[in-house]
Design a protein around this motif. Structure first.
Motif: not given
Length: 532
Positions: A329-336, A358-361, A371-374, A414-419
């Motif tokens: 998860i630590a290595m592939l979480g954001p990429s997935v 709806a969140q990414r709208e 993801a990179f910024m976060m 950013v979206s809540a899902a990304m956080v």
């Protein structure tokens, strides 16, 4: 004719024996101690720049106090009370007042060593290099006028950090002592764990300026002799000015210089060092640091925690499985997340896909930039929390994460899902017990995010194949880095992902210890049937 008449005289002058003064000067130029005490002290003061922490005490000994003597020591490295009681008082009060007219000066010095000084370690020094080396190692130097050999008397002392609990390898159950900066304290802590005469220690001094003591510890008959010789060879090839930490040694002797994965294990716990020594590994201790290097190292070793061996086998197995899941998860979480939201939306259930859309709208950036910024923001907060004082470091990192995350979502950056994804990824990275491996996973997270943003799951799969091939190509002092998985060793699977009970682990790792693989056999305990 006059020139040839003067030549024999010149030749006679050249062949003439040098005077005592010239002989003393030649000895000093050659680095040898002089028989003249005053000249020795002047040379020492001049070489050391009249440093205030170098204490020189001159006094007289012998019958009628006819012999000049002096002690030299470094303030802060010597036990001053012991120096007063066992050296000065012994020489000036309790010493039998021998007459130099009846015994030679050599016999006089031997009498001091054998009958006067009640100190365990005394060695002769005849040159200035040995004198300075002993002086800065906590010895008291005794020089006697008329004698060209001094005595280095061990009086090591001064302020040192006491043995405390480990700060980076905490455990719920197990020993509560950690190594210190004193290498002799560290070797003593390890010997308390392994009461065995086959536990050997080899020391050498590395660093032209610091002359740091570096010691090898291994169990003779268990450790692989080829690995021991390889470690010796790599250490002897080091040519550097200073050794201030084990990292200096690690960078100079490791196999893979440019690999993000660590190939040398380090620990600050003496019980972990003892456990690795019993498996046939070699410990490298450096004076001045509480961390010890362990070689050879394998990948699965960095996912083991110290308290794994102080808990039941079934509980430890569950925790290790969680660590492997957390590693992925630590290595592939954001990429997935990036791959699914960018290329593979059909993998998501329709209600979840609509919620994410709806969140990414309101988010103006693609998933990769988001993801990179976060991730960069979280890494900055983590590093600032480590560098700040403990009283405010954790508060700043926690408050900063909450405030920035909430504000970024409300601002539509950013979206809540990304956080949520970044938070789970960050928490999963803390489950990896080794800090070095955790850093490697954090580094690889960003290339995987780029592959996912470019090629989706095909890019992630390509990256995983590349990482696995790289891991399989690594060696740690001749031992495959991915053993016991590649090559597959059935017997070593008992302490890899799964942990078998102690009575079932009858062999040591085959590729680590090749000379004494069999452990002491332990019978399986049988339940008491009771009396019928």
């Amino acid at each position: 004719m006059g020139f040839f008449k003067k030549s024999p005289r010149r030749l006679r002058l050249k062949n003439k024996q040098p005077s005592q003064k010239n002989q003393s000067q030649n000895q000093m130029d050659a680095g040898q101690l002089n028989t003249n005490l005053a000249e020795n002290l002047h040379k020492i003061k001049e070489t050391l720049g009249y440093s205030e922490d170098i204490i020189i005490r001159e006094f007289r000994i012998g019958r009628e106090h006819s012999i000049k003597a002096s002690i030299i020591f470094t303030d802060g490295l010597v036990d001053t009370i012991a120096n007063q009681e066992f050296i000065l008082e012994s020489l000036m009060k309790d010493f039998p007042q021998l007459d130099v007219n009846t015994v030679s000066l050599e016999e006089f010095v031997i009498n001091i060593k054998e009958t006067t000084l009640t100190v365990a370690e005394i060695k002769d020094i005849s040159d200035y290099n040995s004198l300075y080396e002993s002086l800065f190692s906590g010895h008291v130097i005794l020089l006697i006028d008329g004698h060209s050999v001094g005595l280095a008397i061990s009086m090591k002392g001064g302020k040192e950090r006491n043995v405390t609990e480990p700060s980076t390898e905490n455990s719920i159950r197990g020993p509560r002592e950690a190594l210190t900066e004193n290498i002799r304290v560290n070797t003593a802590l390890i010997r308390r764990k392994i009461n065995n005469p086959n536990l050997w220690v080899e020391s050498r001094k590395i660093g032209k300026q610091t002359k740091t003591i570096v010691s090898l510890m291994y169990i003779k008959g268990i450790a692989n002799e080829k690995v021991i010789e390889e470690v010796r060879s790599r250490l002897d090839k080091i040519n550097i000015d200073s050794i201030l930490d084990t990292l200096y040694i690690e960078e100079l002797i490791q196999d893979a210089t440019y690999s993000p994965f660590p190939t040398i294990y380090h620990t600050e716990r003496p019980d972990v060092v003892a456990a690795n020594l019993l498996e046939g590994r070699i410990a490298i201790l450096v004076n001045g640091t509480p961390f010890v290097l362990i070689v050879p190292a394998v990948f699965v070793q960095f996912l083991h925690a110290p308290d794994d061996y102080y808990s039941r086998a079934d509980i430890t197995t569950l925790l290790r499985i969680l660590r492997f899941i957390g590693l992925l998860i630590a290595m592939l979480g954001p990429s997935v997340y990036i791959a699914i939201t960018t290329f593979h939306q059909e993998m998501l259930p329709t209600p979840l896909l609509i919620s994410l859309a709806a969140q990414r709208e309101r988010v103006p950036f693609p998933a990769f930039i988001e993801a990179f910024m976060m991730e960069v923001t979280f890494e900055i907060l983590r590093e600032s929390g480590l560098r700040l004082p403990k009283a405010i470091g954790q508060a700043v990192s926690i408050v900063g994460t909450l405030v920035i995350g909430t504000a970024a979502v409300e601002a539509g950056i950013v979206s809540a899902a990304m956080v949520i994804v970044v938070s789970i990824t960050a928490i999963s990275s803390f489950i990896v017990s080794s800090y070095n491996l955790s850093i490697s996973i954090r580094m690889l997270r960003f290339p995987f995010m780029g592959l996912a943003a470019s090629f989706g799951f095909f890019g992630i799969t390509f990256g995983l194949f590349a990482v696995i091939l790289h891991l399989c190509s690594l060696r740690s002092f001749g031992v495959p880095y991915m053993s016991p998985f590649a090559p597959y060793i059935k017997d070593d699977q008992k302490d890899a992902v799964f942990l078998f009970p102690k009575w079932a682990q009858s062999t040591r790792p085959r590729l680590i210890s090749q000379s004494n693989i069999k452990r002491e056999e332990t019978e399986i305990p049988k339940p008491d049937q009771g009396n019928n």
